[in-house]
Design an enzyme around this catalytic site. Structure first.
Site, PDB file in Angstrom:
ATOM      1  N   ASN A 183     129.389  46.360  39.383  1.00  0.00           N
ATOM      2  CA  ASN A 183     130.744  46.208  38.838  1.00  0.00           C
ATOM      3  C   ASN A 183     131.576  47.399  39.327  1.00  0.00           C
ATOM      4  O   ASN A 183     131.435  48.504  38.828  1.00  0.00           O
ATOM      5  CB  ASN A 183     130.654  46.185  37.304  1.00  0.00           C
ATOM      6  CG  ASN A 183     132.022  46.036  36.652  1.00  0.00           C
ATOM      7  OD1 ASN A 183     133.055  46.043  37.318  1.00  0.00           O
ATOM      8  ND2 ASN A 183     132.021  45.918  35.341  1.00  0.00           N
ATOM      9  N   ARG A 211     130.685  41.586  39.792  1.00  0.00           N
ATOM     10  CA  ARG A 211     131.779  41.176  38.919  1.00  0.00           C
ATOM     11  C   ARG A 211     133.044  41.207  39.765  1.00  0.00           C
ATOM     12  O   ARG A 211     133.345  42.209  40.408  1.00  0.00           O
ATOM     13  CB  ARG A 211     131.908  42.151  37.760  1.00  0.00           C
ATOM     14  CG  ARG A 211     133.086  41.795  36.890  1.00  0.00           C
ATOM     15  CD  ARG A 211     133.503  42.938  36.031  1.00  0.00           C
ATOM     16  NE  ARG A 211     134.625  42.525  35.218  1.00  0.00           N
ATOM     17  CZ  ARG A 211     135.503  43.356  34.718  1.00  0.00           C
ATOM     18  NH1 ARG A 211     135.391  44.645  34.952  1.00  0.00           N
ATOM     19  NH2 ARG A 211     136.488  42.923  33.985  1.00  0.00           N
ATOM     20  N   HIS A 229     138.073  38.354  30.914  1.00  0.00           N
ATOM     21  CA  HIS A 229     136.878  38.527  30.055  1.00  0.00           C
ATOM     22  C   HIS A 229     136.071  37.228  29.963  1.00  0.00           C
ATOM     23  O   HIS A 229     135.310  37.039  29.006  1.00  0.00           O
ATOM     24  CB  HIS A 229     137.251  38.916  28.603  1.00  0.00           C
ATOM     25  CG  HIS A 229     137.839  40.280  28.436  1.00  0.00           C
ATOM     26  ND1 HIS A 229     138.830  40.541  27.517  1.00  0.00           N
ATOM     27  CD2 HIS A 229     137.590  41.452  29.047  1.00  0.00           C
ATOM     28  CE1 HIS A 229     139.157  41.820  27.572  1.00  0.00           C
ATOM     29  NE2 HIS A 229     138.430  42.393  28.510  1.00  0.00           N
ATOM     30  N   ARG A 251     147.576  48.840  25.834  1.00  0.00           N
ATOM     31  CA  ARG A 251     148.438  47.757  26.348  1.00  0.00           C
ATOM     32  C   ARG A 251     149.203  47.103  25.197  1.00  0.00           C
ATOM     33  O   ARG A 251     148.644  46.921  24.110  1.00  0.00           O
ATOM     34  CB  ARG A 251     147.601  46.702  27.063  1.00  0.00           C
ATOM     35  CG  ARG A 251     146.963  47.220  28.333  1.00  0.00           C
ATOM     36  CD  ARG A 251     146.073  46.182  28.973  1.00  0.00           C
ATOM     37  NE  ARG A 251     144.778  46.760  29.314  1.00  0.00           N
ATOM     38  CZ  ARG A 251     143.692  46.074  29.606  1.00  0.00           C
ATOM     39  NH1 ARG A 251     143.724  44.760  29.621  1.00  0.00           N
ATOM     40  NH2 ARG A 251     142.570  46.686  29.891  1.00  0.00           N
ATOM     41  N   GLU A 285     127.715  40.875  29.753  1.00  0.00           N
ATOM     42  CA  GLU A 285     128.288  40.279  30.961  1.00  0.00           C
ATOM     43  C   GLU A 285     127.350  40.441  32.155  1.00  0.00           C
ATOM     44  O   GLU A 285     127.271  39.567  33.013  1.00  0.00           O
ATOM     45  CB  GLU A 285     129.643  40.948  31.259  1.00  0.00           C
ATOM     46  CG  GLU A 285     130.709  40.537  30.264  1.00  0.00           C
ATOM     47  CD  GLU A 285     131.826  41.552  30.120  1.00  0.00           C
ATOM     48  OE1 GLU A 285     131.638  42.556  29.420  1.00  0.00           O
ATOM     49  OE2 GLU A 285     132.889  41.344  30.722  1.00  0.00           O
TER      50      GLU A 285
END
Ligand code: AMP
Length: 401
Positions: free
Chosen positions: A7, A91, A180, A241, A384
């Site tokens: 990743n 990923r 996600h 965010r 993940e």
């Protein structure tokens, strides 16, 4: 079969080496500060002490070389040679509309990823750099791309289109993509297993609440709506965010404060969220501690976050005509009983209630709703990397045997 999961971020590289015979992790680690001063590889062989390896790590190719050397090192390695690595799974953040599933990397796939860089300028370039680095060092090892956006490609048009001229979608691909996806897919499948029913019979709302946060409505095993949109800025209020805001706010701020588009981008991505609201921290551990000491803005940031999540859960229950299970995952979702309790406080109308004793647990897979609840609530630690490893195995098994 041994699968390396990679990743890549702009200045970091996370990895895990899986033995897919039993899905165990042989080693994992993180290369930090790639291309910067003070770069380091922290290598962690399973069950052994962490090995910090410092070096000048100028780019992702050097980082991958170091990772492979660490994995096959005579002292702290976990394989006798890098030849033992059968496949590599990456990923990849953005697969746009082209990839609705994981894919074997080919020159054509790489060209497509390059094209999507416009949609994910911060994320796709390091993902591509990681793939190129692996291809350079291990040219005969098959590589697979697993996309954050893929799981959401099942969203219907009425959920992914914005109310702006249709030409923006046709010309520039402006639409909701969602992110996600690998996490939402994993935890929803685990929830179905824990319920003991098939995904095709269930309506599940998955809440991935970490530094980045998103919620997904999964009906009959398919993502039908998700809170992140064209970029990962939309939806929930997050660590830094802003989430959903009136789109008139950016031009207003630009005029008022003389901000450039890049400055507004930084303002909404890095200085907003619970950090901006509290003026204190983006980390909920700090916010919970400060709120306990009477810091009102820390409490306000927590309240805004919990309220937004609850509002999304309600709207996704409406979107699916009901809900059978709600899942909490990622850093905050897995570890904050208080946040889970606050979010669920008010969802009793759906037919669910949090069991305080069960909810006290942190970071472990469990049901936290009261026995016999019509709607079950679960905490499921996300994984993940395992999804990436499984997809890589499925795609590469016929090639390596
Ligand atoms: P992630 O992005 O999934 O790694 O999640 C990171 C975030 O999870 C942190 O910024 C914290 O806000 C939150 N978090 C992690 N552990 C805890 C905890 N024990 N209590 C409250 N929040 C936590």
């Amino acid at each position: 079969m041994k699968v390396l999961v990679v990743n890549c971020g702009s200045s970091s590289l996370k990895y895990q080496l899986f033995n897919m015979e039993d899905e165990s992790v042989l080693a994992k680690g993180l290369v930090d500060r790639i291309g910067l001063d003070g770069s380091v590889l922290n290598h962690q062989p399973t069950g052994k002490p962490k090995v910090p390896l410092t070096a000048e790590i100028k780019n992702h190719t050097i980082a991958i070389k170091m990772v492979l050397e660490a994995l096959a090192h005579p002292e702290y390695g976990v394989v006798s040679s890098i030849e033992e690595i059968d496949a590599i799974g990456h990923r990849v953040v953005h697969g746009a509309e082209k990839f609705s599933d994981s894919v074997l990397i080919s020159p054509a796939v790489l060209a497509a990823l390059d094209e999507f860089t416009e949609l994910a300028p911060l994320h796709n370039p390091p993902n591509i750099a990681g793939i190129n680095a692996c291809a350079e060092i291990l040219p005969s090892v098959p590589q697979v791309g697993v996309f954050d956006t893929a799981f959401h490609q099942t969203m219907p048009k009425h959920a992914f289109l914005y109310g702006i001229p249709y030409e923006a979608y046709k010309k520039y691909g402006v639409r909701r993509y969602g992110f996600h996806g690998t996490s939402h897919k994993y935890v929803s499948q685990r929830a179905a297993e824990m319920i003991g029913d098939h995904m095709s019979n269930l309506r599940i709302i998955t809440c991935h609440l970490g530094n980045g946060a998103s919620i997904t409505a999964i009906k009959n095993g398919k993502s039908i709506d998700t809170s992140m949109g064209f970029t990962p800025l939309e939806g929930l209020v997050m660590g830094t965010r802003c989430g959903d805001i009136d789109p008139a706010i950016p031009p207003y701020l630009m005029r008022k404060e003389g901000m450039t588009p890049d400055e507004v981008d930084t303002y909404l991505n890095k200085k907003s969220g619970v950090l901006g609201l509290s003026g204190l921290s983006s980390d909920f551990r700090d916010l919970e501690e400060a709120a306990d000491k009477g810091n009102e803005r820390a409490q306000l940031a927590i309240d805004v976050f919990a309220y937004t999540v609850r509002k999304y859960i309600g709207s996704y229950a409406a979107a699916m005509g009901g809900v059978d299970a709600i899942v909490f995952t990622a850093g905050l979702g897995e570890n904050s009983p208080r946040m889970r309790d606050q979010i669920c406080n008010g969802l009793e109308f759906l037919g669910t209630r949090v069991d305080a004793a069960k909810n006290a647990g942190r970071g472990k897979e469990q049901e936290i709703s009261v026995d016999g609840s019509k709607v079950k609530i679960f905490v499921i630690p996300t994984n993940e990397e395992l999804v990436i490893a499984r997809d890589t195995k499925t795609i590469c098994l016929p090639l390596v045997k």
